[in-house]
Design an enzyme around this catalytic site. Structure first.
Site, PDB file in Angstrom:
ATOM      1  N   GLU A 250       0.844  -1.202   0.000  1.00 48.31           N
ATOM      2  CA  GLU A 250       0.000   0.000   0.000  1.00 48.31           C
ATOM      3  C   GLU A 250       0.880   1.254   0.000  1.00 48.31           C
ATOM      4  OE1 GLU A 250      -3.430   2.021   2.887  1.00 48.31           O
ATOM      5  OE2 GLU A 250      -2.062   0.497   3.666  1.00 48.31           O
TER       6      GLU A 250
ATOM      7  N   LYS B 254      -9.408   2.306  -3.184  1.00 44.82           N
ATOM      8  CA  LYS B 254      -9.926   1.868  -1.892  1.00 44.82           C
ATOM      9  C   LYS B 254     -11.298   2.477  -1.624  1.00 44.82           C
ATOM     10  CE  LYS B 254      -8.559   1.316   2.974  1.00 44.82           C
ATOM     11  NZ  LYS B 254      -7.547   1.615   3.994  1.00 44.82           N
TER      12      LYS B 254
ATOM     13  N   CYS C 111      -5.349  -2.757   2.691  1.00 43.83           N
ATOM     14  CA  CYS C 111      -5.203  -2.675   4.138  1.00 43.83           C
ATOM     15  C   CYS C 111      -6.452  -3.156   4.867  1.00 43.83           C
ATOM     16  CB  CYS C 111      -4.825  -1.245   4.539  1.00 43.83           C
ATOM     17  SG  CYS C 111      -4.142  -1.130   6.219  1.00 43.83           S
TER      18      CYS C 111
END
Length: 499
Positions: free
Chosen positions: A262, A326, A379
């Site tokens: 990430e 995301k 994540c």
């Protein structure tokens, strides 16, 4: 009064002991035994209020011990003063403990017959409140009871009912232990013991069921762990060194699919040196594959935490290359709710770069990279199993990119890797994890960690991955099945109580 203090102390210690069931310790029977002790204490309560106090004490032990790493993120890297970070961490644990207090209150209100409370009401209420905790205020399902069973027999139920289903079976086992404690070796006690053994044996058998089937040939993967310190990751002075670190790690380790963590490239995509992008792209094409890299993107909708694909897959796209943005953002870490009220927290108290991002689309197609259909999650997103399955059954492989460097040398990264094991179990897909400081790992379709890098040191994990096709029952049903089962258990428990 002495009895109340003693029982609440026991509940607190039981909650603390639960932490040993989760990674990195992994002593999976402990949470079942600890919850059984709480159930016994609940069974002795005279009032719902007393049961709520016990639930709160248990939760304070569990969350106070299990998520103490929040302090590291707030103080060590968010630069929050000690006198604010410590109370904030404790208050967050206390807030989460309100959910376990609610579980205690509700189970006492719904039933007074101890045997049925142990077997039906307490387990179902416990898991219902876990599910609620995973939904409200964007959700925080960390330390859900089922996760402690990732390497135990009960994990076999994950493909059927997901992590909440495993929680339900584990809580039922706790209820059986509590009933055994109360009944001793009476007829009911012996039946409880037999059912307990049957559930564990059944889970072990289910672990060996192949719910999905391989598709295509195995292929080579490289997972990069840059180990860029969080204290320098976003500093301008360290940028050149960071980019060069990832350049070398990728170019020296050929694979069909290479995955960077990430925000491995900690700048906007249009600010990444073109020479670096070209080198990564050509490297991937020489291997007839792709490189997935974490980077920030921007457009008219704002700034996004993204993963972009560089390599062979770009040939099918006329304009921008494949990317994933995301969607499930971390509250106060990646977006600010009620900005007029809480904006000062990010601007004046915490030092969190890119602390107010835009959300990607809710439904995003898997990325067609390295001959696979890859469902990328970034994540914290892999904590939500019901969201991961939205990309299935189209996706053949799961990839998680993470930066758990925010939590230093705490247990957060190991707990996160354990959560990813469940996503593999639930979906019948392999999970590849590329992280900044660890845990970088290759997780098999059965939820077992096949390969893993040591934490807090730079490294490259090279291995083989396999795509899978088909659907597990959980992919088809999601959480609906376990919620219906909970409703049935509560209905039966309520009827038995009335009789």
């Amino acid at each position: 009064m002495r009895k109340v203090i003693k029982e609440n102390g026991l509940a607190l210690l039981a909650g603390v002991s639960c932490v040993a069931g989760f990674a990195p310790f992994g002593i999976f029977p402990i949470p079942v035994a600890a919850l059984a002790l709480l159930f016994v204490l609940w069974g002795r309560c005279d009032t719902p209020r007393a049961a709520a106090h016990l639930g709160f004490a248990f939760g304070l032990g569990l969350f106070g011990g299990g998520i103490s790493w929040i302090y590291v993120a707030l103080h060590d890297f968010g630069e929050m003063p000690v006198w604010l970070a410590a109370p904030a961490t404790l208050l967050f644990a206390a807030f989460l403990s309100l959910f376990t207090a609610l579980a205690g209150f509700l189970q006492a209100r719904l039933s007074r017959v101890s045997s049925w409370r142990f077997l039906l009401v307490m387990p179902s209420i416990w898991v219902l409140i876990e599910w609620l905790r995973g939904m409200i205020f964007t959700g925080f399902p960390w330390l859900t009871l089922g996760y402690a069973q990732s390497d135990g027999p009960l994990a076999g139920f994950a493909a059927l009912l997901g992590v909440y289903g495993v929680s339900l079976v584990a809580a039922l086992c706790a209820g059986l232990l509590a009933l055994l404690w109360v009944e001793r070796w009476s007829r009911h006690g012996k039946m409880a013991c037999a059912l307990f053994a049957a559930l564990w044996a059944g889970g072990e058998l289910l672990r060996h069921v192949a719910w999905t089937e391989p598709v295509g040939a195995p292929f080579s993967v490289t997972l990069v762990q840059g180990n860029i310190g969080q204290d320098i990751k976003f500093t301008e002075d360290a940028l050149a060194g960071t980019l060069d670190t990832y350049r070398r790690q990728v170019l020296q380790n050929p694979a069909k699919l290479t995955v960077l963590p990430e925000t491995a490239l900690p700048v906007m995509r249009d600010e990444v040196p073109q020479e670096l992008l070209d080198q990564l792209r050509e490297h991937a094409r020489r291997n007839q594959g792709d490189v997935l890299a974490g980077v920030f993107e921007r457009d008219r909708g704002g700034y996004y935490n993204s993963v972009i694909a560089l390599g062979a897959s770009e040939d099918g796209f006329a304009q921008e290359s494949p990317h994933y943005r995301k969607h499930h953002l971390v509250i106060f870490g990646e977006f600010i709710p009620f900005r007029p009220l809480f904006g000062w927290l990010i601007n004046e108290i915490l030092n969190i770069p890119m602390g107010d991002l835009a959300r990607g689309e809710t439904e995003q197609a898997p990325l067609p990279v390295a001959g696979q259909q890859v469902a990328v999650n970034i994540c914290y997103e892999d904590v939500f199993g019901e969201e991961i399955i939205s990309a299935l059954p189209a996706a053949t492989l799961l990839v998680n990119v993470t930066n758990d460097g925010w939590y230093g040398h705490s247990h957060a990264a190991a707990q996160h890797n354990q959560i990813s094991q469940f996503r593999a179990l639930e979906t019948g897909r392999m999970m590849l994890r590329a992280t900044n400081t660890g845990v970088t790992s290759i997780i098999g379709v059965n939820g077992r960690v096949l390969q893993q890098l040591p934490q807090h040191q730079p490294g490259v994990l090279q291995g083989q991955a396999q795509g899978y096709a088909g659907s597990t029952p959980y992919v088809r049903w999601g959480n609906v099945a376990v919620l219906l089962l909970i409703a049935l258990m509560l209905s039966v428990g309520r009827l038995r109580s009335r009789r």
